[in-house]
Scaffold this motif. Sequence first.
Motif, short mmCIF file in Angstrom:
data_model
loop_
_atom_site.label_atom_id
_atom_site.label_comp_id
_atom_site.label_asym_id
_atom_site.label_seq_id
_atom_site.Cartn_x
_atom_site.Cartn_y
_atom_site.Cartn_z
N CYS A 24 0.86 -1.19 0.00
CA CYS A 24 0.00 0.00 0.00
C CYS A 24 0.90 1.23 0.00
O CYS A 24 1.82 1.33 0.81
N ILE A 25 0.64 2.17 -0.91
CA ILE A 25 1.50 3.36 -0.99
C ILE A 25 0.86 4.56 -0.29
O ILE A 25 1.31 5.70 -0.46
N CYS A 27 -1.90 6.21 -0.71
CA CYS A 27 -2.43 7.30 -1.54
C CYS A 27 -3.89 7.64 -1.24
O CYS A 27 -4.34 8.74 -1.53
N ASN A 28 -4.63 6.70 -0.69
CA ASN A 28 -6.07 6.85 -0.38
C ASN A 28 -6.96 6.99 -1.61
O ASN A 28 -8.17 7.19 -1.49
N CYS A 31 -9.29 3.73 -2.06
CA CYS A 31 -9.94 3.18 -0.85
C CYS A 31 -10.76 4.28 -0.18
O CYS A 31 -11.94 4.43 -0.44
N CYS A 43 -8.44 -0.50 -4.74
CA CYS A 43 -7.07 -0.13 -4.40
C CYS A 43 -6.33 0.27 -5.66
O CYS A 43 -6.44 -0.40 -6.68
N LEU A 44 -5.58 1.36 -5.57
CA LEU A 44 -4.84 1.84 -6.74
C LEU A 44 -3.87 0.79 -7.25
O LEU A 44 -3.79 0.54 -8.45
#
Length: 698
Positions: A24-25, A27-28, A31, A43-44
Amino acid sequence: RPFLADPLFVQKAAAGKADEINTCIGCNQACLDHTFAGKVTSCLVNPRACHETLINITPAPSRERIAVVGAGPAGLSFATTAAQRGFDVTLFDAATEIGGQFNIAKQVPGKEEFFETLRYFGKQIELTGVTLQLKTKVGVIASRPNRVSIPHAEHEPCGADFSPPWSTEVDPTTSRVSIEELVSRGFKQVVLATGVTPRTPPIEGIGHAKVLSYLDVLRDKKPVGKTVALIGAGGIGFDTAEYLLHEGTSPSLDKAKFFAEWGVDTSYAERGGLTPAHIDKSPRKIYLLQRKTGKVGDGLGKTTGWIHRTSLKNRHVEMLAGVTYRRIDDAGLHITVNGEERTLVVDNVVICAGQEPQRELQAELQAAGLQVHLIGGADEAAELDAKRAIKQGLELAVALAAAPKAADAPASAACVTIAAGSIQKNGTTPFETLTVSLVDHIATIRLNRPDKANAMNLAMWHEICQAFQWVDATPGARVAILEGEGKLFTSGIDLQMMMGMGDQIQNDCEARTRENLRQVILDLQDTLTSLERCRKPVLAAIHGACIGGGIDLICCADMRYCSADASFCIKEIDIGMTADVGTLQRLPKLIGEGMARELAYTARKFDASEALQMKLVNRVFDTREALLKGVREIATTIAAKSPLSIRGVKEMISYARDHTVADGLNYVATWNAAMLLSNDLQEAMMANMGKRPPEFKD
Ligand SMILES: Cc1cc2nc3c(=O)[nH]c(=O)nc-3n(C[C@H](O)[C@H](O)[C@H](O)COP(=O)(O)OP(=O)(O)OC[C@H]3O[C@@H](n4cnc5c(N)ncnc54)[C@H](O)[C@@H]3O)c2cc1C
Ligand code: SF4
C-alpha cells in the motif's frame, strides 16, 4: 489498506517472500476517497480488490506473442497480468528502469513509497516470465514539433517565440526496435502504454531561458532559483511545489521532522498530544497559479487534498486562481488576476499545465497490419492518474483475445438480432471460422468452413473459445446452440494444422520442445472446456458426419441432438494417436465405459439410431431442418426460464459429474443459501398466481 493492496500479505510474509508483497502506498485514491464518495472501495495498486468476482484472470487462449511498449504503471500492469495468463509478453521501454512517471513521482516528499510499487512489479516481471527490454525505443518517431500555434492569443507580437526550451531527446545509446522488426519477430498485437508528454501552454515567451517543465525540475534536476511561479495547480503542480519547498531529508523519511512539522507531541506532555507546529524555513518563495476560478487544489483527493493545501499554506505559498497569463520575459511572469495586472518577479517559471497522449506510433503500427491497444496516458491524458493506468492495464490483460465485453452486448437480446458474422472479436475483426448470432436470447455458434468440411484449424480453436467466453459474458445470451454449416457438422481437427505444429513448438532443447507440445495440447483442451465453463446451457445440433475432434467438442455440450443422417466416429486411433482433448475423459460418463472403450479402440463408425440408443444424443430428428427447428424450440423453452436458476442447474449438474453425491448436496446447499432468495423466485410466484408468463431479468 495493506490487505486491499495485497490480500496474500500474510501468506507471503510467512513464506519469507516479502519482496513479492504488493505494498500500500498510502495514496487513499481508491480506498478512502472512494468510500467518502459513495463508490465501491478498491485499491490503486490492486484494482481487483473488492472486484474479485468481476475481474477474473483466466488462462490465455494461446501462447501468442504480445509486445508492450512502455513500462509505466499501465504497461507493467498489463504485461505482468497477460504473462500470468500465459501470453508470451515482451515489454520494451526506452528508459533505463521500469516505472515511467512513477520514477518522477517518487522524488516528491511524501511519495517515496511509490518505489514499492515498482519493486513489486519488478518481482512480478521475474515471476511471470515477462521478457524485459530496457533502453529500447520502439519505432523511429519524427521528433514532436516544438513550436505551438496560438491563432487566438491576445498578446502575440509578430515573431513571438512559443517554443518551449526543454528537450525531448532520448539518450543516443538507446537501442531502437523498428516496427518491421516487431512484425518479423511474430508480434501481431501491440499494447501502446507510452504515456504522455507535458503540454506546452501557448504563452508568449514560453521559450524564455527561465522557463522549465516539471520534468526539468523533478527528473533532470535542473537548477531552480529562489522565487518561482508554477503554472498549473493540479496534482503535479502541488507536488512540484512540495519538492521545491523542502531541503535535506524528506519529513516522511525522518520521524522527528514529521512530528515537528505536524505538531505531534510524542512525549504526551501536551493536551491532546499536540504542540505548535515547527515548519523549517522554506528555501524558496513560490506562487502556485491556475487559470480556473474556484479554490486552488479543489481537484485533489477528498481525503488527502487538505494535507497538500495545508503543507503549502504553512510554507506561505501564494495560491492564485482565475489567472490569465500574459507573457514571460526578463522581468518575470506577467499575469492578470481579478482584473488587475501583476508582474511576478521570479527567477523561474515552471510549467505543470497538463499533458498530452504520446501515441505517434499507433498509425505506423496499424499500417504495418498490427493490432494496437492503447492504455494509460497513451489512451487518454486528461484526468490521468496511476489508478486508471493500472486498472486499464489489468482490464485489457484479462480481456485480451476475448470476444466483446459484456458491456458491449445488448442489455436484452429479445427482438435484437445480430446478423451472423457481425459479432466482432476484440471489437475489430469478424470471426473467420464461425458465424455467431444472438436472437431472442439464443446465441447460435455455427462452425463455418464448409469448403473444408468444417475442419477445426487453429483459428477455429481460438474462436470457439472466444465465442463461448462471449456467450458467458453476454447477459442477453441465455442459452447457446452449436451447429455446423454445409454438408456435415465437422471432420474434426484440421490435419494441416497438426502438421504445421512442428515449427510452432520447435526448440533447440528437446525437453522444451516437449513442454511446448504439452502446452499446445492443454490449450486445445481448454478451448473445449470453454463450453463447460460457459454458465449458459449449450445444445449441440449435429447433422452429417461428426468425426474425431468433433466428438471431443460435442461431449462438452450440455445436450446433443442429431438428424437421421448423422454419423459419428472416434477416429484418432486410426491416425495412430490417443485422443487427447476430452473424448476419453467425458464420453465414458455419457455412454458408459464399455461402449466408450469399444468405440475408441476400434474407431467404428456409428449412426444416429445407435447414438440415441447409447444416450449420446437425446433425440433424433428426421431432417436437418427439423433438427434445427426442434433444437431451437428446446432452447426457447430454456431461455424463458429464470436465467439465474438455469445457471445454477448447469453448475450443479457439472459439479455432480466430478464429485460425490455428498459433495454435490453440500455445494447446492451453500449455493442456494446465497442465490435462492432472488427476484426470479418472487417473479415466478407472482406470475404463477397471476396466471401469466414470468418475465425474468437476464
Ligand atoms: C510528479 C508526479 C506525481 C504523480 N503523483 C501521482 C499520484 O500521487 N497518484 C497517481 O495516481 N498518479 C500520480 N502521477 C501520475 C502517474 O504517474 C501517471 O498517471 C502514470 O505514470 C501513467 O502511467 P502510464 O503507464 O500511462 O505512462 P508513463 O508512466 O508515462 O509511462 C510511459 C512509459 O513509456 C515509455 N515509452 C514512451 N515511448 C516509448 C517508445 N517509443 N519506446 C519505448 N518506451 C517508450 C516511457 O519511457 C515511459 O517509461 C504523478 C505523476 C507525476 C509526474
Ligand atoms: S488505494 Fe492507495 S492507500 Fe488505498 S489501499 Fe490502495 S495503495 Fe493503499
